[in-house]
Scaffold this active site. Structure first.
Site, short mmCIF file in Angstrom:
data_model
loop_
_atom_site.label_atom_id
_atom_site.label_comp_id
_atom_site.label_asym_id
_atom_site.label_seq_id
_atom_site.Cartn_x
_atom_site.Cartn_y
_atom_site.Cartn_z
N PRO A 151 -89.97 -40.31 -30.07
CA PRO A 151 -90.39 -41.65 -30.50
C PRO A 151 -91.90 -41.65 -30.70
CG PRO A 151 -89.98 -41.63 -28.13
CD PRO A 151 -89.61 -40.27 -28.64
N ALA B 78 -94.64 -44.51 -31.91
CA ALA B 78 -94.85 -45.89 -32.35
C ALA B 78 -95.65 -45.90 -33.65
CB ALA B 78 -95.60 -46.67 -31.27
N GLN C 106 -85.33 -46.75 -28.30
CA GLN C 106 -86.10 -46.74 -27.06
C GLN C 106 -86.58 -48.14 -26.71
OE1 GLN C 106 -90.24 -45.33 -26.47
NE2 GLN C 106 -89.28 -43.74 -25.23
N CYS D 157 -95.23 -44.18 -21.78
CA CYS D 157 -96.33 -44.63 -22.64
C CYS D 157 -97.59 -44.86 -21.79
CB CYS D 157 -95.97 -45.91 -23.39
SG CYS D 157 -97.32 -46.42 -24.46
N LYS E 30 -87.28 -41.27 -20.78
CA LYS E 30 -88.38 -40.41 -21.24
C LYS E 30 -89.59 -40.73 -20.40
CE LYS E 30 -90.99 -38.94 -25.29
NZ LYS E 30 -92.28 -39.61 -25.12
N ASN F 160 -90.92 -31.67 -23.78
CA ASN F 160 -91.68 -32.30 -24.86
C ASN F 160 -93.19 -32.10 -24.61
OD1 ASN F 160 -92.98 -35.49 -25.29
ND2 ASN F 160 -92.30 -34.34 -27.05
N GLY F 161 -93.91 -32.05 -25.70
CA GLY F 161 -95.36 -31.95 -25.65
C GLY F 161 -95.86 -30.68 -26.30
N ASP F 162 -96.55 -30.84 -27.43
CA ASP F 162 -97.22 -29.71 -28.12
C ASP F 162 -96.24 -28.69 -28.69
OD1 ASP F 162 -99.41 -31.05 -27.19
OD2 ASP F 162 -99.97 -29.55 -25.70
N ARG G 155 -95.44 -35.02 -32.93
CA ARG G 155 -96.51 -34.86 -33.92
C ARG G 155 -96.29 -33.66 -34.84
NH1 ARG G 155 -101.04 -35.21 -29.48
NH2 ARG G 155 -99.36 -34.06 -28.45
C1 FMN Z 1 -98.93 -42.13 -32.23
C2 FMN Z 1 -98.00 -41.88 -31.06
C3 FMN Z 1 -97.07 -42.84 -30.73
C4 FMN Z 1 -96.20 -42.63 -29.64
N1 FMN Z 1 -95.26 -43.57 -29.35
C5 FMN Z 1 -94.37 -43.36 -28.34
C6 FMN Z 1 -93.34 -44.30 -28.05
O1 FMN Z 1 -93.18 -45.33 -28.72
N2 FMN Z 1 -92.51 -44.01 -27.01
C7 FMN Z 1 -92.65 -42.86 -26.24
O2 FMN Z 1 -91.86 -42.64 -25.32
N3 FMN Z 1 -93.59 -41.96 -26.52
C8 FMN Z 1 -94.45 -42.18 -27.55
N4 FMN Z 1 -95.38 -41.22 -27.85
C9 FMN Z 1 -95.35 -39.95 -27.13
C10 FMN Z 1 -94.49 -38.94 -27.89
O3 FMN Z 1 -93.14 -39.35 -27.93
C11 FMN Z 1 -94.57 -37.54 -27.26
O4 FMN Z 1 -94.15 -37.63 -25.92
C12 FMN Z 1 -95.98 -36.97 -27.31
O5 FMN Z 1 -96.59 -37.19 -28.57
C13 FMN Z 1 -95.96 -35.46 -27.02
O6 FMN Z 1 -95.10 -34.80 -27.93
P1 FMN Z 1 -95.66 -34.05 -29.26
O7 FMN Z 1 -96.79 -33.15 -28.83
O8 FMN Z 1 -94.48 -33.32 -29.80
O9 FMN Z 1 -96.17 -35.12 -30.19
C14 FMN Z 1 -96.29 -41.43 -28.88
C15 FMN Z 1 -97.24 -40.48 -29.23
C16 FMN Z 1 -98.09 -40.68 -30.30
C17 FMN Z 1 -99.10 -39.62 -30.65
#
Ligand code: FMN
Length: 329
Positions: free
Chosen positions: A22, A24, A76, A106, A145, A206-208, A231
């Site tokens: 997710p 936002a 979510q 969040c 999450k 999750n993450g990176d 991302r």
């Molecule tokens: C712009 C943005 C918006 C996000 N919105 C949410 C959200 O609505 N709910 C949530 O659980 N995590 C949110 N996250 C966190 C991501 O779901 C994820 O946990 C985090 O970006 C790490 O994963 P990634 O490195 O694959 O991006 C957001 C992250 C970013 C950068």
């Protein structure tokens, strides 16, 4: 309580175990549909504030909109009040959400100051009361999450995950950072292993994670059952399908190039204008167009022209040149 040990949650199959995170403002219906069209185990909506959802504050319900053909969408929900969380869960389940995901990760101050999102990591008893309220309100699977903990002194995700499992949560996704890290530093995939060891339900890392190499490393260090990519899918909606193919042998995505890439981007642009209306759609689309042009290494002058064009027609006319150096047909 019976626990699931494979990636099938109450008859919802999460195969391949590669999910869209997710985000936002980003993982709206047009983007989720695009990612799903290449292939993904499941996709997660943007966070939806539970009370605002139930009270129909402008713009909030759109975030949970499913589309009629979206089988694998988790919606979510976020909040701090068991009543509103349960009501919102009921509403999105009635609308057809396959899964309800609870946001406990969040880090944004406007969310944590309202004691929602990752603030719940500081108050596990309260978090558990919200989880129980949501699980009891719906028949669809409920997932969670969260992050590793609030800060380095409070790495309580294993404990919370175990309690959440006992309360009926069927899958937990861990972003390998603490709340106080926000998005800084690197995700600690090895630390996710402690959550994996604490529960029987599937754990998603999750993450990176941006490609097959990082996905493989995250799975190896965490022992997790699957990966969630956020991302890394920006500007590359095929990224999940590519990882799924290389790790799990699903059908390889046809990664669009040249004219096909231009067509995909123009179609995504038009879908955003349709979904939001032209005024808001153009704003939301700018982010996506920027990522597409980053990935295509568009010339800076063309990039600027696309992002400052004053009408959708101009944007559509400029995209071919900016993306593939082509002259519009
Ligand atoms: C712009 C943005 C918006 C996000 N919105 C949410 C959200 O609505 N709910 C949530 O659980 N995590 C949110 N996250 C966190 C991501 O779901 C994820 O946990 C985090 O970006 C790490 O994963 P990634 O490195 O694959 O991006 C957001 C992250 C970013 C950068």
């Amino acid at each position: 309580m019976a626990h699931v040990s494979s990636l099938v949650l109450s008859a919802v199959s999460l195969q391949p175990p590669v999910a869209l995170a997710p985000l936002a403002g980003i993982t709206d219906l047009p983007f989720r549909q695009l990612v799903a069209s290449f292939g993904a185990g499941w996709v997660v909506s943007e966070m939806v504030a539970s009370q605002e959802m139930v009270q129909a504050k402008p713009g909030v319900r759109e975030r949970a909109e499913l589309g009629y053909d979206q089988a694998g969408t988790a919606v979510q929900i976020a909040g701090r009040d068991a009543y509103w969380m349960a009501e919102a869960a009921r509403m999105v389940a009635d609308n057809g959400a396959a899964i309800i995901d609870i946001n406990m990760g969040c880090p944004a101050k406007k969310v944590t100051n309202g004691y929602s999102g990752s603030a719940l990591l500081r108050n596990p008893d309260h978090a558990l009361s919200l989880i129980a309220a949501v699980v009891n309100a719906v028949d669809v699977p409920v997932t969670l999450k969260t992050r590793l903990g609030w800060d380095d002194a409070c790495l309580n995700a294993p404990d919370i995950a175990a309690r959440a499992q006992d309360a009926g949560i069927q899958l937990v996704t861990i972003h390998g950072r603490t709340r106080c890290q926000f998005y800084k530093g690197a995700a600690d995939w090895a630390a996710i292993a402690q959550v994996k060891n604490a529960v029987d339900i599937p754990v998603i890392a999750n993450g990176d994670i941006v490609d097959t190499t990082t996905a493989r490393m995250a799975l190896k260090l965490s022992g997790a059952d699957g990966v969630m990519i956020g991302r890394g899918a920006q500007g590359r909606p095929w990224a999940l399908a590519q990882v799924a193919h290389e790790l799990h042998g699903t059908v390889a995505p046809v990664i669009p190039q040249g004219a096909a890439l231009v067509r995909m981007i123009c179609t995504h642009y038009e879908a955003m204008l349709d979904f939001y209306g032209v005024e808001l759609g153009r704003k939301v689309a700018r982010k996506h167009l920027g990522w597409y042009m980053d990935d295509a290494q568009s010339a800076p002058a063309l990039r600027r022209e696309v992002l400052t064009a004053s009408t959708p027609q101009d944007v559509l006319r400029l995209i071919p040149d900016a993306i593939a150096g082509q002259v519009a047909a």
